[in-house]
Design a protein around this motif. Structure first.
Motif, PDB file in Angstrom:
ATOM      1  N   LEU A 140      50.997-111.940 -11.313  1.00  0.00           N
ATOM      2  CA  LEU A 140      52.353-111.636 -11.778  1.00  0.00           C
ATOM      3  C   LEU A 140      52.537-110.142 -11.949  1.00  0.00           C
ATOM      4  O   LEU A 140      53.549-109.567 -11.502  1.00  0.00           O
ATOM      5  CB  LEU A 140      52.606-112.363 -13.102  1.00  0.00           C
ATOM      6  CG  LEU A 140      53.877-111.983 -13.869  1.00  0.00           C
ATOM      7  CD1 LEU A 140      55.122-112.295 -13.054  1.00  0.00           C
ATOM      8  CD2 LEU A 140      53.918-112.697 -15.217  1.00  0.00           C
ATOM      9  N   LEU A 141      51.580-109.487 -12.592  1.00  0.00           N
ATOM     10  CA  LEU A 141      51.690-108.053 -12.840  1.00  0.00           C
ATOM     11  C   LEU A 141      51.672-107.252 -11.534  1.00  0.00           C
ATOM     12  O   LEU A 141      52.456-106.312 -11.356  1.00  0.00           O
ATOM     13  CB  LEU A 141      50.544-107.609 -13.748  1.00  0.00           C
ATOM     14  CG  LEU A 141      50.608-108.095 -15.201  1.00  0.00           C
ATOM     15  CD1 LEU A 141      49.247-107.985 -15.867  1.00  0.00           C
ATOM     16  CD2 LEU A 141      51.647-107.303 -15.979  1.00  0.00           C
ATOM     17  N   GLY A 142      50.776-107.624 -10.636  1.00  0.00           N
ATOM     18  CA  GLY A 142      50.687-106.891  -9.385  1.00  0.00           C
ATOM     19  C   GLY A 142      51.916-107.052  -8.513  1.00  0.00           C
ATOM     20  O   GLY A 142      52.411-106.089  -7.918  1.00  0.00           O
ATOM     21  N   THR A 143      52.436-108.280  -8.433  1.00  0.00           N
ATOM     22  CA  THR A 143      53.649-108.505  -7.636  1.00  0.00           C
ATOM     23  C   THR A 143      54.843-107.804  -8.258  1.00  0.00           C
ATOM     24  O   THR A 143      55.660-107.179  -7.559  1.00  0.00           O
ATOM     25  CB  THR A 143      53.923-110.015  -7.514  1.00  0.00           C
ATOM     26  OG1 THR A 143      52.762-110.682  -7.037  1.00  0.00           O
ATOM     27  CG2 THR A 143      55.074-110.281  -6.557  1.00  0.00           C
ATOM     28  N   THR A 144      54.948-107.893  -9.592  1.00  0.00           N
ATOM     29  CA  THR A 144      56.049-107.207 -10.274  1.00  0.00           C
ATOM     30  C   THR A 144      55.937-105.702 -10.100  1.00  0.00           C
ATOM     31  O   THR A 144      56.941-105.015  -9.873  1.00  0.00           O
ATOM     32  CB  THR A 144      56.060-107.571 -11.768  1.00  0.00           C
ATOM     33  OG1 THR A 144      56.125-108.979 -11.920  1.00  0.00           O
ATOM     34  CG2 THR A 144      57.263-106.949 -12.472  1.00  0.00           C
ATOM     35  N   ALA A 145      54.717-105.166 -10.202  1.00  0.00           N
ATOM     36  CA  ALA A 145      54.522-103.728 -10.011  1.00  0.00           C
ATOM     37  C   ALA A 145      54.950-103.288  -8.615  1.00  0.00           C
ATOM     38  O   ALA A 145      55.544-102.211  -8.432  1.00  0.00           O
ATOM     39  CB  ALA A 145      53.057-103.366 -10.257  1.00  0.00           C
ATOM     40  N   THR A 146      54.661-104.128  -7.630  1.00  0.00           N
ATOM     41  CA  THR A 146      55.059-103.800  -6.255  1.00  0.00           C
ATOM     42  C   THR A 146      56.579-103.750  -6.126  1.00  0.00           C
ATOM     43  O   THR A 146      57.147-102.804  -5.554  1.00  0.00           O
ATOM     44  CB  THR A 146      54.488-104.849  -5.288  1.00  0.00           C
ATOM     45  OG1 THR A 146      53.058-104.887  -5.412  1.00  0.00           O
ATOM     46  CG2 THR A 146      54.867-104.528  -3.851  1.00  0.00           C
ATOM     47  N   LEU A 147      57.251-104.739  -6.668  1.00  0.00           N
ATOM     48  CA  LEU A 147      58.709-104.782  -6.591  1.00  0.00           C
ATOM     49  C   LEU A 147      59.338-103.662  -7.419  1.00  0.00           C
ATOM     50  O   LEU A 147      60.325-103.044  -6.999  1.00  0.00           O
ATOM     51  CB  LEU A 147      59.208-106.143  -7.060  1.00  0.00           C
ATOM     52  CG  LEU A 147      58.764-107.334  -6.193  1.00  0.00           C
ATOM     53  CD1 LEU A 147      59.168-108.651  -6.840  1.00  0.00           C
ATOM     54  CD2 LEU A 147      59.353-107.224  -4.791  1.00  0.00           C
ATOM     55  N   PHE A 148      58.766-103.386  -8.599  1.00  0.00           N
ATOM     56  CA  PHE A 148      59.277-102.295  -9.430  1.00  0.00           C
ATOM     57  C   PHE A 148      59.135-100.956  -8.711  1.00  0.00           C
ATOM     58  O   PHE A 148      60.039-100.113  -8.759  1.00  0.00           O
ATOM     59  CB  PHE A 148      58.522-102.243 -10.757  1.00  0.00           C
ATOM     60  CG  PHE A 148      59.083-103.145 -11.832  1.00  0.00           C
ATOM     61  CD1 PHE A 148      59.789-104.292 -11.507  1.00  0.00           C
ATOM     62  CD2 PHE A 148      58.897-102.853 -13.172  1.00  0.00           C
ATOM     63  CE1 PHE A 148      60.296-105.134 -12.490  1.00  0.00           C
ATOM     64  CE2 PHE A 148      59.404-103.671 -14.164  1.00  0.00           C
ATOM     65  CZ  PHE A 148      60.105-104.810 -13.827  1.00  0.00           C
ATOM     66  N   ALA A 149      57.992-100.741  -8.065  1.00  0.00           N
ATOM     67  CA  ALA A 149      57.783 -99.476  -7.356  1.00  0.00           C
ATOM     68  C   ALA A 149      58.816 -99.291  -6.247  1.00  0.00           C
ATOM     69  O   ALA A 149      59.333 -98.186  -6.037  1.00  0.00           O
ATOM     70  CB  ALA A 149      56.369 -99.422  -6.782  1.00  0.00           C
TER      71      ALA A 149
END
Length: 430
Positions: free
Chosen positions: A108-117
């Motif tokens: 969840l954190l990694g996917t969200t971080a990708t989308l946030f970036a």
């Protein structure tokens, strides 16, 4: 409940297998029971509430709040169908070494971080919003607040997002947790002066030093380390598997009736959370709405919350001055409860629980109060500080998570005093 290993059970996977192979547990995960029949009355009621409230918000406040409410409904639907928990994940890791939940957090954190970036790095937003990262100061209030929050969620039985989706699914224990959560948040807002000036350093965003590509790469690397560490811990302790909720039998039916895998839930939650950022310019959060709801209630009862320093702060004043149904966090919170009610009724498991022991009720209220105070001190909860902070490349999100693990350890030791159990190595499931 403790059960013996079933005769002829499959052996645990090798402890040195490939990264993507299942981490070992002492017995295989149990088969899911068939999903019960749809609970039609709760489903119709929840659907009508969702449709009616969406129509009202859209007509009274416009498309942006209306979309935020719909995103909240989607978040609640995904949270319940995947049973995506933060409280249980940390409890399972600390108590018996099962890191399945924490690895789902990493996805969840990694996917969200990708989308946030992608969104923040390119300045992409809707309705004139400019997406901004979530960052918070690094200090005493962060450490104490995250610790108190974690103790509270182990006593109250749910985190911030878990409280909302559990209430939506009819769990009466968690209604008490929500009440304590609102009370604690309101108390912390009232006494803001006691902790707002505690020693702290300025926020640290990785992107300020590494750019958004570098921030994303560092975040993913740190999450990969967490995945590897939890696999090592799990291989050494060989814990019981995570329990499996009732599930529909076909893939198409599972989409609407559940249950979903944690991995599917993580991906859907990441996309919906990024949708909140895209629409509003700010990350998904939960607990600021509890302080708003409690303060509005105090105002209705004759108090003057508008004179509190917390609501006079420019960052908060607009929320208190405006209607609740135009507040971003209130809309997503209400949506989560509605979406969870729809999901639970569709899955046939919506049910009001009765016969709550007094000690459990006390733990629920006390846990909610601790979470409300802790979230306000730390500037957020497992969503607003941990998820949004880490996904934004903010150091405070990582510190929040570390302090919460320590608080989880303390909370597990307090649970037996309230008649609450902890997973044990010999259990059939954790």
């Amino acid at each position: 409940m403790t059960t013996a290993s079933p005769a002829g059970a499959a052996e645990a996977p090798p402890r040195t297998g490939a990264l993507l192979t299942p981490a070992p547990t002492r017995t295989p995960a149990p088969e899911a029971d068939p999903a019960p029949p749809v609970r039609r009355t709760p489903l119709v009621v929840a659907g009508l509430i969702g449709a009616g409230l969406s129509a009202y918000v859209w007509s009274a406040h416009g498309a942006k709040p209306g979309i935020l409410l719909l995103l909240g409904i989607g978040l609640g639907f995904a949270l319940f169908h995947s049973r995506f928990g933060f409280t249980s994940a940390w409890r399972q890791l600390i108590a018996v070494g099962n890191g399945t939940g924490l690895r789902a957090h990493a996805l969840l954190l990694g996917t969200t971080a990708t989308l946030f970036a992608l969104l923040i790095g390119t300045g992409t937003g809707l309705f004139g919003s400019v997406p901004a990262p979530s960052a918070g100061p690094l200090g005493v209030a962060l450490l104490v607040g995250a610790f108190l929050f974690a103790v509270g969620m182990q006593l109250g039985g749910a985190c911030a997002s878990g409280t909302l989706f559990a209430v939506g699914s009819g769990q009466s224990t968690i209604v008490l947790t929500l009440g304590g959560f609102i009370a604690g948040s309101t108390l912390a807002a009232w006494q803001w002066d006691l902790w707002r000036d505690l020693p702290a350093f300025d926020p640290v965003l990785f992107s300020d030093h590494l750019g958004w590509a570098g921030s994303w790469a560092l975040t993913i690397a740190l999450l990969a380390v967490i995945v590897l560490v939890t696999r090592r811990v799990q291989a050494r302790r060989n814990p019981p598997p995570v329990g499996t909720p009732p599930s529909a039998r076909t893939t198409l039916a599972r989409i609407f009736r559940g249950s979903w895998t944690l991995w599917a839930g993580a991906l859907v939650l990441a996309v919906l959370g990024a949708g909140v950022l895209l629409v509003s310019g700010g990350a998904w959060g939960v607990t600021s709405a509890f302080a708003l709801w409690g303060s509005k209630l105090v105002g209705l009862l004759g108090g003057s919350p508008e004179t509190w320093a917390f609501w006079q702060d420019p960052k908060n004043a607009a929320s208190y001055a405006g209607p609740v149904l135009a507040d971003k966090t209130s809309l997503t919170d209400l949506g989560i409860m509605i979406g969870a009610a729809v999901a639970a009724a569709a899955g046939g498991v919506w049910k009001l629980h009765r016969g709550l022991p007094a000690r459990t009720a006390l733990a629920a209220v006390l846990g909610g109060i601790l979470m409300g105070i802790g979230a306000r001190m730390a500037g957020g909860c497992n969503i607003g500080a941990y998820l949004a902070g880490i996904a934004s490349g903010s150091l405070h999100g990582w510190i929040w998570g570390a302090a919460a693990l320590v608080g989880t350890w303390a909370g597990l030791r307090l649970r037996p005093a309230f008649g609450l159990g902890n997973p044990k190595p010999g259990d059939g499931v954790c």
